[in-house]
Each structure stands twice: as structure tokens, then as C-alpha cells.
Enzyme design. Structure first.
Site, mmCIF file in Angstrom:
data_model
loop_
_atom_site.group_PDB
_atom_site.id
_atom_site.type_symbol
_atom_site.label_atom_id
_atom_site.label_comp_id
_atom_site.label_asym_id
_atom_site.label_seq_id
_atom_site.Cartn_x
_atom_site.Cartn_y
_atom_site.Cartn_z
ATOM 1 N N LYS A 76 115.837 -14.030 -35.585
ATOM 2 C CA LYS A 76 115.053 -13.369 -36.643
ATOM 3 C C LYS A 76 114.222 -12.231 -36.037
ATOM 4 C CE LYS A 76 111.827 -14.876 -40.332
ATOM 5 N NZ LYS A 76 111.132 -16.049 -40.888
ATOM 6 N N SER A 169 111.831 -17.088 -45.699
ATOM 7 C CA SER A 169 111.951 -15.697 -45.286
ATOM 8 C C SER A 169 113.017 -15.460 -44.214
ATOM 9 C CB SER A 169 110.610 -15.183 -44.752
ATOM 10 O OG SER A 169 110.250 -15.911 -43.577
ATOM 11 N N SER A 193 110.217 -21.410 -44.300
ATOM 12 C CA SER A 193 111.098 -20.248 -44.177
ATOM 13 C C SER A 193 112.412 -20.476 -43.443
ATOM 14 C CB SER A 193 110.362 -19.101 -43.494
ATOM 15 O OG SER A 193 109.618 -18.417 -44.456
HETATM 16 N N1 GLN Z 1 107.222 -18.745 -48.362
HETATM 17 C C1 GLN Z 1 106.094 -19.043 -47.535
HETATM 18 C C2 GLN Z 1 105.187 -17.845 -47.461
HETATM 19 O O1 GLN Z 1 105.478 -16.890 -48.073
HETATM 20 C C3 GLN Z 1 106.544 -19.509 -46.192
HETATM 21 C C4 GLN Z 1 106.802 -18.431 -45.230
HETATM 22 C C5 GLN Z 1 107.307 -18.898 -43.899
HETATM 23 O O2 GLN Z 1 107.583 -20.077 -43.677
HETATM 24 N N2 GLN Z 1 107.369 -17.963 -42.974
HETATM 25 O O3 GLN Z 1 104.196 -17.840 -46.806
#
Ligand code: GLN
Length: 522
Positions: A76, A169, A193
Site C-alpha cells: 500500500k 482504504s 481498512s
Molecule cells: N474507514 C476507517 C476510517 O476511515 C478506517 C480506516 C483504516 O483502517 N485505515 O478511518
């Protein structure tokens, strides 16, 4: 070869069925053919080939470094990679080339893995859709499967906006594995994410116990919750990658000191002495009938195999989203302060005063999701709000963690839950409402795990009626990652989840699809 797991590709490489350079070339060519999915943001072709050549020479000399030698992986784009641009999908870091590797990246490379590229994400890992990226949204390969397309045609819904989002994400890392351009990838998991996109893309997504994997070089979102995530095609492959990554890192003082013993999961697994907890609060509003059905079926499977399946209560679940958001935004406010246009990243041309430079740099560099979180976080940290929000949220975090401790203390070995509310959304469905609210709601099953620092893994179960992946999640006790993965492997053995037919998909996908769907940033 496209259906291969990491284990299968390792065997093929070791037995000489395919060479690392041939494998690398094939993956590079598939990355190009599937570029319209937007999974990769940087592909360092030459470097990848050099790494493959080095692996090939090691294999020829009989000096293989182990199961990852010569194996294509992806990372990532919020992990620092020496000499390779690392952007966090943000204008703020566009053009930034780190001088060092994140510890987990370095450990992959030390084991001979071939880095195919950096993958797309929501800016600074904030989101659950992988659509808020300066590179544009990531697309889910299942949205191009023959079955899904047939269904759309049948329902007369073959519209352009019906392409399917990857979840987020770490959507790019999930799609990289699902579309078979690599055999394992790294995501990051702060509130789900890794697990969310893995669930939506029909692969395995693992979040380790907090402290097992180093965060050094993972550009922080929420330091107290972030962990590198592992994404693969099967549970066994998670344990292989975990074995190479886990263990103390002097550069991350939150990693545990105890030495980590790499493990292989047994093939014969007995679940008769297992006690599986079903948290009743996870019957959340918005849970689709299909997600509920696949969850119930999973519980039945354990019961029929002789495990004890009991309903348990995690009474503070209802506060997890709010608690997460207060703590997330406060840490974000503090973390993002470093991007001031002076030391790192983007610097605005507007330099009339220091104040103006800060403001313009941050306005130009961050999207409004990031700016919104910085604003909220600073608000919660104001002198008059600090106790009311930040301190309160810390207390709620403790209550949420205690809920888990209590349940595990009562003899439960693992918890079985849904991973997401439903199968993946189409782009149209996701953006038609406020997708940030949608994003927050999506994390109901995953965020409390990060608040409590526990390990969790999502395993695909079946395809939904419209032919998109469904999954369940297992949550384990802190540092019982092996037990968790063993249970997940048993469950996976009972499933017959299909692998995506990538060549069929490529034949099926028209030039029109590819062009039309290379949409821009939203
Ligand atoms: N969807 C969550 C957020 O927007 C988790 C993000 C993540 O795990 N990086 O913060």
C-alpha cells in the site's frame, strides 16, 4: 498459474516450473492489462526485474531465502519504500521519495520478495471505499466477472456507474491480490481498512494483534490503532507472510519484546473443543439479509462440527464508531501537523506570510476528508472540550476493550461476526448518499477490534445473489494470532469460494469498459 496461492507459487518456483523472472514478467504484463482497475499507483518495473533476477540467481545456486523468494508482492502506498515514490494518495506527498524502507517492507525484501508496486488507497488511509484518492477510485475485479455482468444485463442495469467499488482504504492492495497480479500484499488497518476491502474483493485479510508487526515507516493515521495488514488468497499464506514480518523492531517501541516463533498451520484441524462466541450486538442496523445468512451458516457449520457456539454480549459496541472517530480525528490532528509546507511534502506558492503558507499548503495538499478530520480533531482537543470528548472517548475505549476481555475470560476462544454490512456497493450506490457517513457505518464490525488491539481475520464465504463476495470475520484474543488463524483455516477448508477467472474477465471486459471506467477523482 493465475489461480495459484502463495504456497503454490513458492513450490512452482522451488521446483523450477517457472522462474522468478518469467513470473515477474507475467505479473507486470497482467498489471498493464488490468490497469483500468486502478489498483497500482507506482510500478517500479526495472527494480522488480532486478529483484527477480537476484532471486533467480539465488534459486539457481540453491541459496533460496525461503518461501517468499522470487514471489511478487505489492505494498500500500502509505508504507515508506526507499527510492520509490510514496504518496498516501495525497497531493501533500506527491513526489516524495523516502530514503528508507518501512520495517515490514524491508523484511519482505530481505526474504527475497519481488515488489511489483505501490497500491492505491483513500488519501492517508481515511475511508472505506478507495475512492478518495488523487489517482481516482479503485475498481473491484468482481464487477467485471461474467456472472456479475450477466446479472446486470438480466436486471437491465448495465449502466456505467454500476462498476463495483473495492472497499477500503487498502482497496488497491486487495485488488492486486484478487486480480492475481501478486500473491500477497500489505495493507494497513486502523479501523478495518485491510478487512473491509479483503471482504469486498473475496480474499483473506488479516489484522494482527497490536504490537506484533512494526509500524516503523507506515505513515501514521492513528498511531494507537494502526497495524500493517496482510492480504492473501488463503489463510495459510497469511501465516507464511506473518512469519517473515512479525517480531520486535527497535525502531517501534510498541512492538512486543518476546521473540516471535513463526508457525505453520496444521492441515488436520479439530474444532470440537472450540468455543465460538456470536456477539448479539453485531445484528446491526443495515446488515443485509445475505450477510446475515452467511454469518448464520458459518455458525451452524461450527456447531455441526461439534464446536460450542454461544451468544455473547459486547454491550459497548454501539459506542465504537463515535469513540473511534473522536480518537481517530484527535490523533490525525496531531499527526498531520507535520505537513506544514516547510519540512515535508507539498509547499504552496503563496508565501505572503508563514500563516498564509501553512493555510495554502494544507488546502492544496489535503482533500476535504483529511481537512475535515484535522478540524474535528482540533475541536475535540480544545481546552474546553478535551475532557468532554478526548478523555471521555479514552474511557469508552477502555470499556470496549473490557467487553472483549470479559467475553474471552468466560471461555470463548474466538468470536464470529460479519465483516461488512453487505456485499460491495456499486459506485453509484456508494456516492449517491453521503459516502463518508456510509464509510463510517461500514466499519461497525471492525473498528472496536482496533480500539481493543485484537487480532482479526476475514475469510470469504460465498458469492451474493448479484455475484459479489460475502465474508465473515473471526476475532481472537490478544496475541493468540495462531489460534485465530487455525480456526480461520478450518473454516476456509469448509468453504468452496471461487477464484476469479482473470483471463475470462479480461476477455469479457471491453475496450469501452476500460476507457469509460478510467474515471477521475471524485
Ligand atoms: N474507514 C476507517 C476510517 O476511515 C478506517 C480506516 C483504516 O483502517 N485505515 O478511518
Amino acid at each position: 498459474m493465475w489461480g495459484w496461492t502463495l504456497k503454490e507459487v513458492t513450490r512452482a518456483l522451488q521446483e523450477g516450473q517457472i522462474s522468478p523472472t518469467e513470473l515477474c514478467q507475467r505479473c507486470l504484463s497482467l498489471i498493464k492489462k488490468t490497469a483500468f482497475l486502478n489498483a497500482y499507483v507506482t510500478v517500479p518495473e526495472e527494480l522488480a526485474m532486478q529483484q527477480a533476477i537476484a532471486a533467480e540467481q539465488r534459486l539457481q545456486r540453491g541459496e533460496s531465502t525461503g518461501p517468499l523468494d522470487g514471489v511478487p508482492v505489492a505494498v500500500k502506498d502509505n508504507f515508506s519504500t526507499a527510492g520509490i515514490e510514496t504518496t498516501c494518495a495525497s497531493n501533500m506527498l506527491k513526489g516524495y521519495i523516502p530514503p528508507f524502507n518501512a520495517t515490514v517492507v524491508q523484511r519482505l525484501l530481505d526474504q527475497g520478495a519481488v515488489l511489483m508496486g505501490k497500491t492505491n488507497l483513500d488519501e492517508f488511509a481515511m475511508g472505506s471505499g478507495s475512492i478518495d484518492s488523487i489517482f481516482g477510485p479503485v475498481q473491484n475485479p468482481w464487477g467485471y466477472s461474467e456472472q456479475y455482468r450477466e446479472r446486470l444485463i438480466h436486471d437491465q442495469k448495465l449502466e456505467d456507474s454500476n462498476w463495483v467499488i473495492a472497499g477500503g482504504s487498502s482497496g488497491g492492495s486487495a485488488v492486486a491480490v484478487a486480480s492475481q497480479t501478486c500473491f500477497a500484499s500489505l495493507g494497513s488497518d486502523t479501523g478495518g481498512s485491510t478487512r473491509n476491502p479483503a471482504a469486498h474483493c473475496g480474499i483473506v485479510g488479516f489484522k494482527s494483534s497490536y504490537g506484533l508487526l512494526s509500524r516503523h515507516g507506515l505513515i501514521p493515521l492513528v498511531n494507537s490503532m494502526d497495524v500493517p495488514g496482510i492480504m492473501t488468497r488463503c489463510v495459510d499464506d497469511v501465516s507464511t507472510v506473518l512469519g517473515t514480518l512479525a517480531g520486535h523492531d527497535p525502531k517501534d517501541s510498541t512492538t512486543i519484546q518476546d521473540p516471535f516463533e513463526p508457525f505453520e498451520l496444521p492441515d488436520e484441524i479439530d474444532v470440537r473443543n472450540l468455543c465460538v462466541g456470536i456477539p448479539k450486538e453485531y445484528h446491526a442496523p443495515g446488515l443485509s439479509s445475505e450477510a446475515l445468512k452467511t454469518w448464520t451458516k458459518a455458525a451452524d457449520l461450527f456447531e455441526n462440527a461439534g464446536a460450542r457456539v454461544v451468544e455473547v454480549s459486547l454491550p459497548h459496541t454501539q459506542y465504537s464508531i463515535v469513540c473511534y472517530h473522536v480518537l481517530c480525528t484527535t490523533e490525525v490532528a496531531s499527526n498531520m501537523a507535520r505537513f506544514d509546507g516547510l519540512e515535508y511534502g507539498h509547499r504552496s506558492e503563496i508565501k505572503s506570510s508563514t500563516e498564509a503558507l501553512y493555510a495554502a499548503t494544507r488546502h492544496e495538499g489535503f482533500n476535504d476528508a483529511v481537512r475535515g478530520r484535522i478540524l474535528a480533531g482540533n475541536y475535540f482537543l480544545l481546552k474546553q472540550n478535551y475532557d468532554r470528548f478526548f478523555v471521555k472517548a479514552q474511557k469508552v475505549r477502555r470499556l470496549i476493550a473490557n467487553d472483549f476481555l470479559k467475553v474471552f475470560g468466560s471461555g470463548i476462544d474466538v468470536l464470529l461476526t460479519p465483516t461488512t454490512l453487505s456485499d460491495a456497493f456499486t459506485y453509484h450506490e456508494f456516492v449517491k448518499e453521503d459516502n463518508r457517513t456510509r464509510s463510517a457505518e461500514e466499519d461497525i464490525f471492525t473498528q472496536s477490534v482496533n480500539l481493543a488491539g485484537l487480532p482479526a481475520v476475514t475469510v470469504p464465504t460465498a458469492l451474493s445473489e448479484r455475484r459479489l463476495p460475502l465474508s465473515v470475520q473471526f476475532i481472537g484474543q490478544a496475541f493468540c494470532d495462531k489460534q485465530l488463524l487455525t480456526v480461520a483455516k478450518w473454516f476456509e477448508q469448509q468453504m468452496n469460494f471461487p477464484r476469479i477467472d482473470i483471463e475470462g474477465l479480461l476477455n469479457h471486459c471491453t475496450e469501452h469498459d476500460k476507457l469509460h471506467n478510467s474515471v477521475g477523482t471524485v
